[in-house]
Design an enzyme around this catalytic site. Structure first.
Site, PDB file in Angstrom:
ATOM      1  N   TYR A 226       0.411 -18.117  -8.665  1.00  0.00           N
ATOM      2  CA  TYR A 226       0.296 -18.830  -7.382  1.00  0.00           C
ATOM      3  C   TYR A 226      -1.160 -18.959  -6.949  1.00  0.00           C
ATOM      4  CZ  TYR A 226      -0.045 -19.284  -2.308  1.00  0.00           C
ATOM      5  OH  TYR A 226      -0.425 -19.671  -1.043  1.00  0.00           O
TER       6      TYR A 226
ATOM      7  N   THR B 227      -5.449 -20.437   0.893  1.00  0.00           N
ATOM      8  CA  THR B 227      -5.076 -19.036   1.114  1.00  0.00           C
ATOM      9  C   THR B 227      -6.214 -18.072   0.793  1.00  0.00           C
ATOM     10  OG1 THR B 227      -3.620 -17.310   0.241  1.00  0.00           O
ATOM     11  CG2 THR B 227      -4.094 -19.106  -1.244  1.00  0.00           C
ATOM     12  N   ASP B 228      -6.144 -16.880   1.378  1.00  0.00           N
ATOM     13  CA  ASP B 228      -7.121 -15.830   1.038  1.00  0.00           C
ATOM     14  C   ASP B 228      -6.895 -15.276  -0.369  1.00  0.00           C
ATOM     15  OD1 ASP B 228      -4.770 -14.399   1.541  1.00  0.00           O
ATOM     16  OD2 ASP B 228      -5.649 -13.067   3.059  1.00  0.00           O
ATOM     17  N   GLU B 229      -5.708 -15.554  -0.943  1.00  0.00           N
ATOM     18  CA  GLU B 229      -5.396 -14.957  -2.260  1.00  0.00           C
ATOM     19  C   GLU B 229      -6.303 -15.484  -3.365  1.00  0.00           C
ATOM     20  OE1 GLU B 229      -1.365 -14.389  -3.351  1.00  0.00           O
ATOM     21  OE2 GLU B 229      -0.730 -14.033  -1.290  1.00  0.00           O
TER      22      GLU B 229
ATOM     23  N   ILE C  24       4.826 -23.088   7.650  1.00  0.00           N
ATOM     24  CA  ILE C  24       3.623 -23.346   8.463  1.00  0.00           C
ATOM     25  C   ILE C  24       3.559 -24.825   8.849  1.00  0.00           C
ATOM     26  CG2 ILE C  24       1.118 -23.113   8.628  1.00  0.00           C
ATOM     27  CD1 ILE C  24       1.276 -20.972   6.426  1.00  0.00           C
TER      28      ILE C  24
ATOM     29  N   ASP D 205       7.189  -2.271  -8.551  1.00  0.00           N
ATOM     30  CA  ASP D 205       6.067  -3.023  -7.980  1.00  0.00           C
ATOM     31  C   ASP D 205       5.998  -4.434  -8.554  1.00  0.00           C
ATOM     32  OD1 ASP D 205       3.913  -3.458  -6.360  1.00  0.00           O
ATOM     33  OD2 ASP D 205       2.663  -1.873  -7.211  1.00  0.00           O
ATOM     34  N   ARG D 206       5.366  -5.328  -7.809  1.00  0.00           N
ATOM     35  CA  ARG D 206       5.095  -6.701  -8.266  1.00  0.00           C
ATOM     36  C   ARG D 206       4.069  -6.635  -9.401  1.00  0.00           C
ATOM     37  NH1 ARG D 206       2.842 -10.533  -3.548  1.00  0.00           N
ATOM     38  NH2 ARG D 206       5.042 -10.991  -3.220  1.00  0.00           N
TER      39      ARG D 206
ATOM     40  N   LYS E 100      -3.581 -22.285  -6.472  1.00  0.00           N
ATOM     41  CA  LYS E 100      -4.241 -22.656  -5.213  1.00  0.00           C
ATOM     42  C   LYS E 100      -5.764 -22.725  -5.410  1.00  0.00           C
ATOM     43  CE  LYS E 100      -2.736 -23.188  -1.608  1.00  0.00           C
ATOM     44  NZ  LYS E 100      -2.192 -24.411  -0.916  1.00  0.00           N
TER      45      LYS E 100
END
Ligand code: NAD
Ligand code: DAU
Length: 353
Positions: free
Chosen positions: A158, A132-134, A11, A289-290, A162
């Site tokens: 992560y 981030t939206d996370e 980005i 899956d994660r 953030k």
């Protein structure tokens, strides 16, 4: 001039290119050049005196003090971060170091610099933190999209790192008056996206005849935004955002992972058909899956539209077509980022697939 950190990443590089396409104001670009940083993203600026690159770490306080004193930026835009959720699960340490400690050191260096500015410059100075939206955690299928008032409920190393940096930014405003802006954006896609993330990984693997790994059932939902729309949102927030405010940025474009992957396969079937005539979707493989995988993200981007007049320009159909075309036209960029370190990561992450 403005100081951009992490401007050699996905980005950040798009932002630097976009900024210099819209302004003559120079950019000082500070980037550590981790595996995710790539100066080739900025090759088109090689002879452009408006772009000054410095190889360094946002956690290096003496370097920051030197750069701020020498270049006297009127704003800082902080993109620098470790950004990949799966890597944060395998090894969270770098995420804490850069996303938390690095952000703290950057804030402190900027606070010291900003406090010593003459009053008029201090008033217009801005520190824009790209987040981030996370940080908001996960949404139930029919729950309303994340607004700026949503609780912080980060679920991965992560997103927790953030969230920590967002809290530091908020506190530096509340306590010290530093004029900060925070943007919380949904999933980006577009040119220069490192092929560890879903969309570029699928394009690159499809063309290489490799499996297209879908975590779990593939029904997890993300809200995809074309990267240049994110860049224009950041420019707008920097220009007109109110100090101390946060702005959610998103594409009004919720898609399940499996649908995205099928769409990309369909585009590739048209643009670069497989030699055997089969669809690329034959390469889709469901893998483990994660851990802690967030089921759904969705951004309510009404505040930035209402207060700053920003909304995305690209439709998903046009953005994903441009993106697939970009990867088809830049095999040398893909080959260059697929270094030994990249291959080691794929082996570690997908060894059971
Ligand atoms: P990226 O991983 O592609 O790039 C990160 C850049 O930061 C790289 O150039 C890297 O070399 C640099 N960097 C890492 N550690 C550094 C350090 N200590 N000092 C200086 N530079 C360092 O990430 P991206 O996808 O471009 O994301 C940029 C920012 O936007 C991140 O803060 C991320 O959390 C946020 N964000 C990303 C998305 C997305 O979909 N990719 C969405 C919302 C927010
Ligand atoms: O929401 C914004 C975030 O989007 C940013 O803050 C992060 O920096 C960015 O990496 C991105 O995080 P995601 O985890 O959503 O992106 P990723 O591309 O890694 O995965 C997107 C979805 O696809 C997610 O549900 C996991 C899934 N996935 C991913 C990979 C790499 C797969 O099913 N298979 C894969 O191989």
């Amino acid at each position: 001039m403005i100081l951009v950190t992490g401007g050699a990443g996905f980005i950040g590089a798009n932002f630097v290119l976009d900024w210099l396409a819209h302004h003559d104001e120079p950019v000082l670009n500070l980037d550590k050049l981790t595996y995710a940083g790539n100066l080739h993203n900025l090759d088109s600026l090689a002879d452009d005196a408006r772009h000054v690159f410095v190889h360094g770490d946002i956690g290096d306080r003496p370097l920051l003090e030197h750069l701020l004193a020498e270049h006297q930026p009127r704003a800082v835009v902080n993109f620098a971060a470790e950004s990949h959720v799966d890597r944060s699960i395998h090894g969270p340490e770098d995420f804490i170091q850069t996303n938390v400690v690095g952000a703290f050191r950057l804030l402190e260096a900027v606070r010291q610099y900003w406090s010593a500015l003459p009053a008029t410059e201090r008033g217009v100075f801005r520190f824009l933190h790209v987040s981030t939206d996370e940080v908001y955690g996960t949404l139930a299928p029919k729950a309303p999209a994340f607004t700026e008032a949503h609780n912080y409920e980060p679920n991965s190393p992560y997103s927790a790192s953030k969230a920590a940096s967002d809290h530091l930014v908020r506190a530096w405003h509340h306590t010290y008056g530093l004029p900060v802006l925070t943007t919380n954006c949904s999933n980006n896609y577009g040119p220069y996206h490192f092929p560890e993330k879903l969309i570029p990984l699928v394009i690159v693997n499809a063309l290489a005849g490799k499996p297209l790994p879908i975590y779990g059932d593939g029904r997890q939902v993300r809200d995809w935004l074309y990267v240049r729309d994110h860049c224009s949102a950041i420019r707008r927030v920097l220009e007109a955002g109110k100090a101390g405010e946060t702005y959610n940025v998103g594409g009004w474009n919720e898609q399940a992972n499996i649908d995205i992957v099928r769409l990309i396969c369909g585009l590739l079937d048209e643009l670069r058909p497989r030699a055997d005539g089969q669809s690329y979707s034959a390469q889709i493989t469901h893998v483990q899956d994660r851990p802690g995988h967030d089921r759904r993200y969705a951004i309510d981007a009404r505040k930035i539209e209402r207060e700053l007049g920003w909304k995305p320009q690209e439709t998903f159909e046009s953005g994903i077509a441009k993106t697939v075309q970009w990867y088809l036209e830049h095999p040398e960029w893909v080959a260059q980022v697929q270094s030994g370190a990249y291959r080691e990561w794929l082996a570690k992450q997908y060894e059971a697939a």
